[in-house]
Design a protein around this motif. Structure first.
Motif, PDB file in Angstrom:
ATOM      1  N   GLY A  99     -19.339 -90.807 -41.302  1.00  0.00           N
ATOM      2  CA  GLY A  99     -20.078 -89.908 -40.233  1.00  0.00           C
ATOM      3  C   GLY A  99     -19.133 -89.151 -39.471  1.00  0.00           C
ATOM      4  O   GLY A  99     -19.482 -87.764 -39.420  1.00  0.00           O
ATOM      5  N   ALA A 100     -18.137 -89.783 -39.073  1.00  0.00           N
ATOM      6  CA  ALA A 100     -17.214 -89.047 -38.092  1.00  0.00           C
ATOM      7  C   ALA A 100     -16.534 -87.726 -38.891  1.00  0.00           C
ATOM      8  O   ALA A 100     -16.246 -86.675 -38.452  1.00  0.00           O
ATOM      9  N   ALA A 101     -16.015 -88.254 -40.032  1.00  0.00           N
ATOM     10  CA  ALA A 101     -15.285 -87.482 -40.831  1.00  0.00           C
ATOM     11  C   ALA A 101     -16.114 -85.943 -41.245  1.00  0.00           C
ATOM     12  O   ALA A 101     -15.646 -85.023 -41.349  1.00  0.00           O
ATOM     13  N   PHE A 102     -17.390 -86.247 -41.569  1.00  0.00           N
ATOM     14  CA  PHE A 102     -18.118 -85.272 -42.153  1.00  0.00           C
ATOM     15  C   PHE A 102     -18.274 -84.224 -40.814  1.00  0.00           C
ATOM     16  O   PHE A 102     -18.069 -83.034 -40.970  1.00  0.00           O
ATOM     17  N   ALA A 103     -18.744 -84.945 -39.819  1.00  0.00           N
ATOM     18  CA  ALA A 103     -18.941 -83.969 -38.522  1.00  0.00           C
ATOM     19  C   ALA A 103     -17.610 -83.390 -37.983  1.00  0.00           C
ATOM     20  O   ALA A 103     -17.743 -82.092 -37.892  1.00  0.00           O
ATOM     21  N   ASN A 104     -16.647 -84.100 -37.965  1.00  0.00           N
ATOM     22  CA  ASN A 104     -15.211 -83.250 -37.578  1.00  0.00           C
ATOM     23  C   ASN A 104     -14.786 -82.357 -38.602  1.00  0.00           C
ATOM     24  O   ASN A 104     -14.194 -81.281 -38.209  1.00  0.00           O
ATOM     25  N   GLY A 105     -14.795 -82.420 -39.792  1.00  0.00           N
ATOM     26  CA  GLY A 105     -14.662 -81.346 -40.721  1.00  0.00           C
ATOM     27  C   GLY A 105     -15.349 -80.411 -40.409  1.00  0.00           C
ATOM     28  O   GLY A 105     -14.888 -79.028 -40.579  1.00  0.00           O
ATOM     29  N   GLU A 106     -16.728 -80.119 -40.162  1.00  0.00           N
ATOM     30  CA  GLU A 106     -17.674 -78.991 -39.787  1.00  0.00           C
ATOM     31  C   GLU A 106     -17.123 -78.501 -38.849  1.00  0.00           C
ATOM     32  O   GLU A 106     -17.172 -77.111 -38.576  1.00  0.00           O
ATOM     33  N   LEU A 107     -16.729 -79.507 -37.762  1.00  0.00           N
ATOM     34  CA  LEU A 107     -16.548 -78.743 -36.304  1.00  0.00           C
ATOM     35  C   LEU A 107     -15.233 -77.893 -36.392  1.00  0.00           C
ATOM     36  O   LEU A 107     -15.068 -76.737 -35.885  1.00  0.00           O
ATOM     37  N   ILE A 108     -14.348 -78.357 -36.980  1.00  0.00           N
ATOM     38  CA  ILE A 108     -12.967 -77.826 -37.121  1.00  0.00           C
ATOM     39  C   ILE A 108     -13.246 -76.371 -37.793  1.00  0.00           C
ATOM     40  O   ILE A 108     -12.369 -75.422 -37.348  1.00  0.00           O
ATOM     41  N   ASN A 109     -13.738 -76.497 -38.973  1.00  0.00           N
ATOM     42  CA  ASN A 109     -14.222 -75.182 -39.510  1.00  0.00           C
ATOM     43  C   ASN A 109     -15.193 -74.076 -38.754  1.00  0.00           C
ATOM     44  O   ASN A 109     -15.318 -73.027 -39.657  1.00  0.00           O
ATOM     45  N   ALA A 110     -16.037 -74.721 -38.188  1.00  0.00           N
ATOM     46  CA  ALA A 110     -17.114 -73.794 -37.737  1.00  0.00           C
ATOM     47  C   ALA A 110     -16.924 -72.510 -37.250  1.00  0.00           C
ATOM     48  O   ALA A 110     -17.533 -71.496 -37.516  1.00  0.00           O
ATOM     49  N   LEU A 111     -15.927 -72.256 -36.435  1.00  0.00           N
ATOM     50  CA  LEU A 111     -15.521 -71.003 -35.858  1.00  0.00           C
ATOM     51  C   LEU A 111     -14.538 -70.197 -36.754  1.00  0.00           C
ATOM     52  O   LEU A 111     -14.122 -69.022 -36.261  1.00  0.00           O
ATOM     53  N   ASP A 112     -14.080 -70.624 -37.856  1.00  0.00           N
ATOM     54  CA  ASP A 112     -12.975 -69.986 -38.907  1.00  0.00           C
ATOM     55  C   ASP A 112     -12.042 -69.573 -37.855  1.00  0.00           C
ATOM     56  O   ASP A 112     -11.156 -68.629 -38.336  1.00  0.00           O
ATOM     57  N   MET A 113     -11.523 -70.329 -36.909  1.00  0.00           N
ATOM     58  CA  MET A 113     -10.203 -69.984 -36.353  1.00  0.00           C
ATOM     59  C   MET A 113      -9.145 -71.358 -36.612  1.00  0.00           C
ATOM     60  O   MET A 113      -8.220 -71.509 -35.711  1.00  0.00           O
ATOM     61  N   ASP A 114      -9.392 -72.259 -37.684  1.00  0.00           N
ATOM     62  CA  ASP A 114      -8.611 -73.051 -38.102  1.00  0.00           C
ATOM     63  C   ASP A 114      -7.219 -72.795 -38.536  1.00  0.00           C
ATOM     64  O   ASP A 114      -7.446 -71.732 -39.226  1.00  0.00           O
ATOM     65  N   ALA A 115      -6.353 -73.467 -38.566  1.00  0.00           N
ATOM     66  CA  ALA A 115      -5.198 -73.028 -39.482  1.00  0.00           C
ATOM     67  C   ALA A 115      -5.271 -72.920 -40.744  1.00  0.00           C
ATOM     68  O   ALA A 115      -6.229 -73.520 -41.534  1.00  0.00           O
ATOM     69  N   VAL A 116      -4.210 -72.068 -41.368  1.00  0.00           N
ATOM     70  CA  VAL A 116      -4.458 -71.811 -42.720  1.00  0.00           C
ATOM     71  C   VAL A 116      -3.198 -72.027 -43.414  1.00  0.00           C
ATOM     72  O   VAL A 116      -1.895 -71.738 -42.777  1.00  0.00           O
ATOM     73  N   VAL A 117      -2.852 -72.565 -44.735  1.00  0.00           N
ATOM     74  CA  VAL A 117      -1.819 -72.513 -45.572  1.00  0.00           C
ATOM     75  C   VAL A 117      -2.272 -72.475 -46.796  1.00  0.00           C
ATOM     76  O   VAL A 117      -3.347 -72.955 -47.307  1.00  0.00           O
TER      77      VAL A 117
END
Length: 477
Positions: free
Chosen positions: A81-99
């Protein structure tokens, strides 16, 4: 395992032998920067629609008495449950790191954080898992089609694309933290390839207003990785040949036309490649607009331009963005604003400091932004292909702002946040710290903010990452 013949087996061997003390200092430093940036992006998204949905679903699937934290909340739920939620949170604003191949971190970090917290893993353990997952994802990305491909001097994006290949790195990180042996890890990777989500990103490009699933639901991939790592541990067998079989295996069914396995295996574990292309995002907007926004900010700030003074804005953009998700002017949802060229430029002209404030609905849907959006036009940058082939970090951008009877011009090749030949484009650790402070402000207490920064920048000396996760909860310890 007595031999390491298939790609899966060699990736498993790499996963098992890449301990913290084998990592170059630059890799360790980059992993810490990624963790700090990602935690901040997640904290900034707790009140965003995509973030809130991720929290609600993660809590629903994760129970109420687990041992893993949903970032920015006081909820501790199961690791899945935590992994699902945190993945969505990290990417929600589209300001997470990219490579390369693109957004990697929201797929590979959440499972590692959840498992690491539940097991009481050290900061060194987390760094090793994160390094493995990013290196593996980067190398697989480089072996496959590129989103910014060119052919015969013209833009030639692939017809099938996505970040499904990150399932291997995500699985490896979980298995590494669980202390799985090389054979179990190989089975986990073989399972991961068989259950990876489809590459539906190009369909998402074509349909606007866009789905909020975006290029790949982060939570869904974290679940595939969780399943793969645990199924192997419980005794399921994986397909060791899935990456070697070009005719029927992963390269075929995931849709890539390019398959260069030597990019995956060459000097694996000795030549760490991902830090050279690891980039960070100052703006909660698709990376294609960042160089333009850098120039626009400079123009409006230096000349103190007001939005109502602007008669028109013309921008020259990367060639592959001539697709509906970027051309869209029908802004129904804050996530539409993360990709629209016209809306992003209009919002950027309002002199709002880059950060989570850009996703405030009052600004996104404000009359001034919507009116200025109608004055924005774009064309493809004439030197896009030449500049891109000259250096992979190139994001050629030119902007002309008509105001006060003048035309103000700005031009960039490299956006802020990218490692490039221009030192000014590099985003320093101090700049990432300030980004984290802004994202975490009003979500967790100031004392927690300071402790998280100190702990993550000294992550190799953190005995139990659960202490860090406790500080990304709003309540005080």
């Amino acid at each position: 395992m007595t031999t390491t013949t298939t790609i899966v087996e060699q990736l498993a061997d790499f996963t098992q032998r890449s301990a913290y003390d084998t990592l170059p200092a630059a890799v360790v430093d980059e992993c810490k920067r990624i963790v700090l940036d990602s935690l901040g992006c997640a904290l900034a998204a707790v009140d965003q629609p995509k973030g809130k949905i991720g929290i609600d679903y993660g809590a629903w699937m994760g129970g109420v008495a687990g041992d893993a934290t949903i970032i920015g909340t006081d909820q501790r739920v199961s690791v899945v449950g935590a992994a699902f939620a945190n993945g969505e949170l990290i990417n929600a604003l589209d300001m997470d790191a990219v490579v390369p191949p693109g957004h990697v971190t929201p797929y590979v970090l959440p499972g590692a954080l959840a498992i690491g917290e539940s097991l009481g893993s050290s900061g060194q353990d987390l760094i090793a898992a994160l390094a493995i997952s990013h290196e593996m994802s980067y190398r697989l990305g480089k072996a496959m089609d590129y989103l910014r491909d060119t052919k015969d001097g013209k833009v030639s994006p692939p017809k099938i694309y996505g970040y499904s290949s990150t399932v291997f790195g995500a699985t490896a990180a979980i298995a590494r933290l669980k202390g799985s042996g090389a054979e179990t890890i190989a089975h986990a990777l073989g399972i991961a390839g068989s259950i990876s989500p489809v590459n539906s990103q190009v369909a998402w490009f074509q349909h606007a207003p866009s789905s909020t699933i975006k290029y790949l639901l982060a939570g869904a991939l974290t679940q595939a990785a969780m399943a793969a790592a645990h199924m192997a541990e419980l005794g399921h067998r994986g397909d060791f040949q899935i990456l070697d079989d070009r005719e029927y295996g992963f390269p075929r069914f995931i849709g890539t036309t390019r398959w260069e396995p030597e990019r995956i295996l060459s000097a694996l574990g000795h030549d760490w490649q991902f830090p050279a292309e690891q980039a960070y995002k100052p703006y909660p907007h698709c990376r294609i607009l960042h160089a333009l926004l850098d120039s626009l900010n400079e123009i409006v700030d230096q000349n103190e331009l007001r939005p109502d003074e602007i008669d028109g804005i013309k921008v020259w953009v990367e060639g592959f963005v001539e697709q509906p998700v970027w051309l869209n002017r029908e802004i129904r949802h804050v996530h539409d604003a993360q990709f629209s060229i016209a809306h992003g430029i209009a919002l950027g002209a309002h002199r709002v400091p880059p950060g989570k404030a850009w996703q405030d609905p009052e600004l996104v849907f404000g009359e001034s932004v919507m009116r200025l959006m109608d004055k924005v036009e774009h064309a493809v940058h004439p030197d896009y292909v030449a500049l891109l082939t000259g250096h992979a970090a190139s994001r050629p951008a030119r902007i002309e702002v008509a105001a006060r009877g003048q035309t103000f011009v700005g031009e960039r090749r490299y956006p802020k946040g990218s490692p490039s030949p221009d030192p000014a484009s590099y985003m320093s650790t101090q700049e990432l710290v300030e980004k984290f402070r802004d994202n975490a402000r009003d979500v967790i207490p100031e004392a927690n903010i300071a402790r998280v920064i100190d702990a993550v920048l000294d992550l190799e000396n953190v005995e139990n990452i659960a202490s860090v996760m406790a500080d990304v909860r709003p309540g005080k310890r």
